[in-house]
Design a protein around this motif. Structure first.
Motif, short mmCIF file in Angstrom:
data_model
loop_
_atom_site.label_atom_id
_atom_site.label_comp_id
_atom_site.label_asym_id
_atom_site.label_seq_id
_atom_site.Cartn_x
_atom_site.Cartn_y
_atom_site.Cartn_z
N ASN A 205 5.90 3.79 -7.27
CA ASN A 205 6.46 2.94 -8.10
C ASN A 205 6.23 1.52 -7.30
N VAL A 206 6.21 1.30 -5.97
CA VAL A 206 6.45 0.29 -5.30
C VAL A 206 4.64 -0.37 -5.47
N GLU A 209 2.82 -1.37 -8.66
CA GLU A 209 3.85 -3.30 -8.72
C GLU A 209 2.58 -3.94 -8.09
N ASN A 235 6.44 14.45 -14.00
CA ASN A 235 5.48 13.45 -14.89
C ASN A 235 5.83 11.97 -14.74
N TRP A 236 7.22 11.41 -14.46
CA TRP A 236 7.75 9.94 -13.66
C TRP A 236 6.16 9.39 -13.11
N ILE A 239 2.73 9.43 -14.95
CA ILE A 239 2.37 8.72 -15.86
C ILE A 239 2.58 7.32 -14.58
N LYS A 240 3.00 7.11 -13.64
CA LYS A 240 2.72 5.18 -12.86
C LYS A 240 1.64 5.86 -12.46
N LYS A 243 -1.33 5.48 -14.91
CA LYS A 243 -1.44 3.98 -15.24
C LYS A 243 -2.18 3.19 -14.16
N GLU A 278 -0.36 8.00 -21.93
CA GLU A 278 -0.90 7.26 -20.39
C GLU A 278 -2.21 7.94 -20.32
#
Lengths: 1175, 189
Positions: A205-206, A209, A235-236, A239-240, A243, A278
């Motif tokens: 996640n980080v 970003e 899955n979460w 997706i990241k 992306k 995605e």
């Protein structure tokens, strides 16, 4: 005593808790404000009590009040009190209140640093967890800087719960304190492979970003992410990652090629729509990035489009929406594939959901062809009629115009039709985009000469029915809807192309209607100016005496009607009116005098072809030599007290002009800006044509150079309210004619003007279709090709569109503007190349506070004059060689870590051809790397550094305990150099003569030197750590020493020695502590700086001096003034003394350096060092 | 990044507001009002995405919301978040609330907004998604509740007592969790 305690307890039971407060507010709906005010008073009383439970209760209530809109910042200190409770329950309440009400600039945050540090290291993981969550909401630069180290330690906590939160918080730290990114990054990377899926996901996640804002710095992580993508089932996280790949592929097309296959597999296999979506998105991004020369990927496009079609056809509106969204991305590069699904998209235009309709509208852009344009626009117009809400209507309008005008009006076959569409649009109610329509009308009329007669005719009609734009306001006063902007275009077109007018007199009459005075100022101004053009035209046409007589009448009418405009409150109107009236006077005088040539003179005023000006032309005008735009033309007047008064007077007169002027300019910056040579040249009628031409040219240049004249801000929009405010006060006095509704509109509104073109087109098409059918049948056998592309067989000839635009010489339209990110975007600072270990300028901030010696320069060894001159020079050579080697090594080591080569390797693994070159490069680098690692120096050095650190720490502690005199250790990196090429050196002994304040730490044998157990072969070197004890670290020490050694020659060993001087500068004891401006000012103001020193240096610029001081002397730049002529630096001595340096570049080019320190001799020692350094 | 999480009822009354970017209180209220106006006029059968609330963020931001009985759950997110993923996150949030409050209704949110915040803190931290696995979230919340209870023995009883709710209007009904669309249910964590 006991009684008061009991009383306190009783009161506490009577206190309201949160639920009571909520209930109370609900029960007091009528006088809620009063009730809450009362509650706040109670809360204030509760906060004054000692009992922490009461305080926590009060703070919990405050958090609720904050949610319903009450400012609770006044309780900041109390919130901190509750946060500092050692009970989890209260701590949580405190941190919640803090996270809701604190923000970056909250001042009390200064007080929290140590408390937060304590909480972070709490044994209870939930204490730390609550702290981390709270900190994520209110972290600011100071906290981020001070706590970065603590958070780094938490990254390797044993509890996944803490690790997870710490990882996420690091992103916030980076945003506030970009320096933390580099040292933290390796650890963050480790977390990508953390055993806990939550931590892993947080790290992904980080990094996602971070990479979203500065993708190129994270390209090297692609292999890790690729591995995760192919192995993970979360899955979460998938997706990241997917992306993230979407953001990376534009930078590295090879990555895209590698991705296509696994993504396609995922698309086929996954059942989760979110993941599917995605994947499609990223595949699209890949296809865009490798769109050139990749025919084999058409299968992927087909797959995407097919899947998207399934999404769009789904009954779930969300999927429909997303499907359309993704479709519009494909449209940009592969319009053909999308066009195949036109039916579906047109269907979505009728969807009940506005979001979906808007998305479908976006797609329409690519759906149009010459053939279906009219049909689609017709459909949109019908929508517009039915649509509710101005926003959607405005959206429709701008879409219609966008569709029609795209690609230089490529799809328009009949401009008569387009003009009628625009006229129809201008008659729609409740639109706010009048200026867009107006600029389109002007653009088309100017750029399509063939349409001018028709356009002029339509515009004349518009002017005649201008009352249709009037809207009666609530107060009975007549205002105009924003669509009256169209009148601006109408008047201008009628004036400029007056020669196409059939009845200029009638138009003149319309323009002169008294109602005109209600219009916004800039429209009135254009009206007046174009009246003059019209009149000039009428005058020229009047050839017969009868007509001349009529023209003369017109003249007097004009004069009479224009006079009231001279009193307009709008400056522009006033000015133009008076110019016009005076020009008319001159004309009538000349006519009376029988001057025949007056017509031509008048016409010359309005001669010249007008061309569109390119959007960025203004910016591209080259700056003439010797023109300094920043210099004052006149020295600014000294400010005086009576100035405001004078200002006020002028404001009263011109209070409206500024808005109207800017409105006028801004309103017409749509697609292209028109240059208008309409500055009035009032008394110039008699000037010769040649001179006028010169003047015109000069004026043009002047306007082009005038920064106020053309602004290239395309987003500028007139707000509708502004235009209605523009009604001049004078106009209110003029009796306003009521709207005459009985005037029959020549265009019936029930049937759209543009419809007839559509019908015409349809009939044409029908006939051509039948023709085609016939011809097809004939040709079928001869040519199969012909039928392939319908569009081309229908020969549609569109009128020519002028597409040239005026630009200054040498400028090109497509010049790219730089990075659009605003200066304030924190992500700018995070653009750090993480693959190179560090920049010379950049210090490893986080470690610097621990081990200041690390970034200090190695202590200089000053060799005494060697007895043997040759030996000296040899030594010199060797040293040079050493530095060179060192450099090399640096490069090698940095390359060694550089993942980019790995990336190249990884990327090229699948397709061999391309990668040959790259592989070679990698190989050579690999060998360098090998030599680098085989060099024994490195590990030695590292060990030594560690030891050094430990020693220093322990010493420090000891010192604090014993509180003895200022005594510190200084470790010395000493490098020995071989002096001879082939000889072996051994039995080295290092000794210095101890001084009173500094001595060498020798171990047991106090007197002897230090035996060095190394043997040195030729061309090799070794680094040996030595420790020195210094009594007073605020002054410079010089030690004389000798190094004795044996050289192994052919005929036995020979003893030799080397004398040297060792300087221990006091800057090595400086630590560059971060320091804010305020703190710095505080120190300076504290009057506790007895040490002072000053020097003047020559020949070194300030920036260079700053750079060296901060790099070599461990100082930190606190502040630099905006002009860049002075800067202050700060550094803290290990003994906690402050050192402040001010550098100032003098007018004569010299640099003056002032030093102040809280220790008397510190400043002078450091300044002396600086002097030597800059000498 | 998530920029804000808002929960309000069918009348626009805020039940929870969490901003991950600073706005002063007036601005926060204005954002809630505007968001409510945007969201409330939409039918239940239109899509759950909304572009361009003018107050929060620019074109990069989207409102993603769900409507449950009397409450709207609105997330304002930028383009780095997956739209369907956020919809799912809202579902996880609501289901967690349902488990923690045992048949959650609006009143639970009204009287225990602090607890709702604590629950939310286990899902989202500083605008970034912290955890999506519901059992993990629930166990963390459980642990913290235990911790609170163990401390409560030492604190006045009053803070532990659940408020009795005498004046609950009868017409407020429990929030029924609607069936998830199949598309979203597939997303496993």
């Amino acid at each position: 005593m006991a009684l008061t305690k009991l009383k306190g307890n009783l009161e506490r039971i009577l206190d309201k808790n949160l639920a009571d407060l909520v209930r109370g507010i609900r029960n007091n709906k009528e006088n809620e404000v009063k009730y809450i005010a009362q509650c706040i008073e109670e809360i204030k009383a509760e906060l004054k009590q000692e009992n922490i439970a009461v305080k926590a209760n009060a703070v919990a209530k405050l958090s609720y009040l904050q949610m319903i809109g009450y400012d609770i910042s006044w309780a900041g200190f109390n919130i901190i009190e509750v946060m500092s409770s050692n009970k989890f329950t209260f701590k949580r309440i405190g941190y919640l209140a803090a996270s809701q009400s604190f923000h970056q600039d909250t001042e009390v945050l200064m007080l929290t640093t140590n408390m937060i540090r304590k909480d972070l290291s709490s044994q209870n993981q939930y204490d730390a967890g609550v702290t981390l969550s709270g900190l994520a909401c209110f972290i600011n630069q100071d906290l981020a800087r001070d706590l970065a180290n603590d958070l780094m330690t938490l990254l390797s906590s044993t509890k996944p719960y803490i690790r997870k939160k710490a990882v996420l918080l690091m992103y916030k730290v980076f945003l506030s304190f970009p320096d933390a990114l580099r040292p933290a990054f390796p650890r963050l990377k480790e977390k990508l492979e953390d055993p806990d899926p939550g931590v892993q996901s947080a790290a992904v996640n980080v990094i996602c970003e971070l990479a979203r804002k500065n993708p190129k710095n994270y390209l090297s992580l692609a292999p890790i992410f690729f591995k995760l993508m192919t192995s993970s089932t979360n899955n979460w996280m998938l997706i990241k990652i997917i992306k993230l790949f979407g953001a990376l592929t534009p930078l590295e097309p090879r990555l895209g090629k590698k991705l296509i296959e696994p993504l396609t597999n995922l698309i086929h296999s996954t059942s989760a729509m979110s993941l599917l979506y995605e994947c499609i998105n990223t595949v699209i991004a890949v296809l865009i990035s490798i769109s050139t020369g990749m025919p084999s990927h058409s299968a992927s496009i087909q797959l995407c489009v097919q899947k998207l079609r399934i999404l769009i056809e789904d009954s779930d509106q969300n999927l429909k929406y997303l499907g359309l969204l993704a479709m519009s991305k494909i449209l940009k590069t592969h319009p053909k594939s999308v066009q195949a699904h036109k039916d579906l998209i047109l269907l979505c235009l009728d969807d009940k959901d506005e979001s979906i309709r808007l998305r479908a509208l976006d797609l329409l852009y690519g759906m149009v062809s010459k053939k279906n344009l009219m049909e689609i626009v017709k459909k949109l117009m019908v929508h517009m009629d039915r649509a509710e809400g101005t926003q959607y209507r405005d959206e429709l309008l701008s879409k219609i115009i966008e569709i029609c005008s795209q690609d230089n009006y490529h799809f328009i076959t009949s401009f008569e039709w387009y003009i009628s569409v625009l006229v129809d649009l201008s008659r729609m109610e409740g639109l706010r985009q009048g200026h867009v329509v107006a600029s389109q009308l002007m653009d088309v009329t100017i750029r399509v000469p063939a349409i001018r007669p028709f356009s002029v005719e339509q515009m004349a009609l518009l002017l005649e029915t201008s009352s249709g734009f009037a809207v009666r306001g609530i107060t009975g006063q007549v205002a105009f809807s924003s669509m009256c902007e169209v009148l601006y275009a109408a008047a201008w077109i009628c004036g400029e192309f007056a020669s196409h007018l059939k009845e200029p007199e009638a138009v003149l009459e319309c323009v002169l209607k008294s109602k005109v005075t209600v219009l916004p100022g800039h429209i009135q101004a254009v009206f007046i100016h174009n009246l003059m053009k019209l009149y000039a035209h009428i005058l020229r046409k009047a050839s017969t005496t009868e007509e001349k007589e009529r023209a003369r009448q017109t003249l007097s009418v004009l004069q009479e009607r224009l006079t009231p405009f001279m009193q307009s409150a709008d400056l522009e109107v006033q000015e133009r009116a008076s110019t016009a009236v005076h020009v008319l006077k001159v004309i009538s005088k000349l006519q009376d005098a029988g001057e025949a040539d007056v017509v031509n003179e008048l016409m010359q005023l309005f001669q010249g072809e007008l061309n569109p000006v390119a959007p960025k032309a203004q910016r591209k005008v080259p700056l003439p030599d010797g023109l300094d735009l920043d210099a004052w033309i006149n020295e600014p007047e000294p400010e005086s007290d009576d100035e405001p008064k004078a200002d006020k007077g002028s404001l009263d007169i011109f209070y409206k002009t500024s808005t109207s002027m800017s409105d006028f300019r801004d309103g017409y910056q749509g697609e292209s800006v028109y240059e208008e040579t309409e500055h009035m040249q009032s008394e110039d009628v008699r000037q010769s044509a040649a001179r006028q031409q010169v003047r015109r040219e000069a004026l043009r240049v002047e306007q082009a150079n005038n920064p106020h004249y053309l602004k290239a801000s395309s987003q500028a929009r007139r707000s509708p309210s502004a235009s209605s405010q523009l009604l001049s006060p004078a106009s209110e006095e003029i009796p306003v004619m009521s709207i005459n509704l009985s005037v029959p509109l020549q265009v019936s509104t029930s049937k759209k003007l543009s419809d007839k073109y559509l019908e015409l087109e349809r009939s044409k098409e029908a006939s051509s279709d039948s023709k085609k059918h016939r011809s097809k049948r004939d040709k079928k056998k001869k040519k199969k090709k012909d039928s392939s592309d319908e569009e081309e067989t229908v020969q549609i000839v569109a009128p020519q569109v002028i597409s040239t635009m005026e630009l200054p010489e040498g400028a090109r339209l497509s010049d790219s503007e730089d990075d659009g990110r605003p200066q304030t975007d924190p992500h700018r600072a995070l653009n750090i190349d993480l693959d190179t270990p560090s920049y010379p300028k950049e210090k490893p901030v986080m470690r610097a506070s621990l081990e200041p010696a690390m970034s200090t320069p190695p202590t200089k060894i000053k060799k005494s004059k060697s007895k043997n001159g040759i030996e000296g020079s040899k030594e010199e050579k060797a040293r040079r060689k050493k530095t060179k080697q060192e450099k090399e090594e640096k490069v090698a080591s940095s390359k060694g870590v550089n993942l980019n080569d790995d990336l190249d390797f990884w990327l090229s693994a699948s397709n061999g051809n391309e990668s040959k070159e790259k592989k070679v490069v990698t190989k050579t680098e690999m060998t360098v790397e090998e030599t680098a690692t085989s060099d024994p120096k490195k590990p030695v050095k590292n060990k030594k550094e560690k030891k050094e650190k430990k020693e220093k720490k322990s010493k420090k502690e000891k010192r604090e305990k014993k509180d003895t005199q200022d005594r510190d250790e200084q470790n010395n990196h000493l490098s020995e150099n071989t002096t001879t090429r082939s000889k072996m050196i051994h039995s080295m002994n290092f000794n210095v003569v101890d001084s009173a304040n500094a001595r060498l730490c020798r171990g047991q044998h106090e007197q002897d030197g230090v035996e060095l157990p190394h043997q040195l072969a030729g061309q090799s070197r070794v680094e040996i750590p030595l420790a020195f004890a210094v009594m007073d670290s605020t002054m410079v020490h010089q030690l004389r020493g000798v190094l004795t050694y044996m050289t192994q020659g052919e005929n036995g060993s020979v003893s030799e020695k080397l004398d040297f001087k060792l300087q221990i500068p006091c800057s090595v004891f400086l630590a560059s502590d971060p320091m804010s401006n305020d703190q710095f000012a505080e120190i300076l103001a504290s009057q506790e700086l007895p040490g002072k020193a000053k020097i003047l240096c020559e020949g070194i610029p300030l920036t260079q001096a700053l750079d060296r001081a901060s790099r070599e002397l461990n100082m930190r730049l606190v502040e630099m003034d905006s002009s860049g002529t002075s800067a202050s630096l700060y550094s803290r001595h290990l003994s906690d003394h402050h050192l402040c340096i001010l550098m100032k570049s003098q007018a004569d080019g010299r640099l003056s350096i002032y030093g102040k320190s809280s220790h008397p001799s510190l400043a002078s020692s450091v300044i002396e060092e600086l002097r030597q350094m800059f000498a | 990044m998530i920029k804000a999480i808002l929960v309000f009822n069918n009348h626009g009354k805020p039940r929870l507001s969490k901003f991950y970017q600073y706005f002063n209180e007036d601005m926060q209220q204005q954002i809630v009002r505007e968001t409510f106006q945007l969201v409330s006029k939409r039918d239940d059968n239109v899509c759950n995405f909304l572009e361009g609330g003018s107050l929060i963020g620019g074109s990069d931001y989207k409102l993603i919301y769900r409507h449950y009985a009397t409450l709207y759950f609105v997330f304002c997110v930028d383009s780095s978040e997956s739209e369907l993923g956020i919809l799912d996150l809202i579902q996880v949030f609501v289901e967690t609330l349902d488990r923690c409050f045992e048949n959650v209704c609006e009143l639970d949110l009204i009287f225990h907004v602090d607890k709702v915040h604590y629950i939310l803190n286990e899902l989202v931290m500083g605008g970034m998604v912290l955890e999506t696995n519901m059992s993990e979230i629930l166990s963390r919340i459980e642990d913290q509740n235990k911790l609170e209870k163990s401390e409560a023995g030492l604190i006045s009883l009053k803070n532990v007592n659940l408020p009795n709710l005498p004046n609950i209007p009868q017409q407020i009904k429990d929030i029924k969790l609607p069936d998830l669309p199949q598309a979203i249910k597939d997303l496993k964590f």
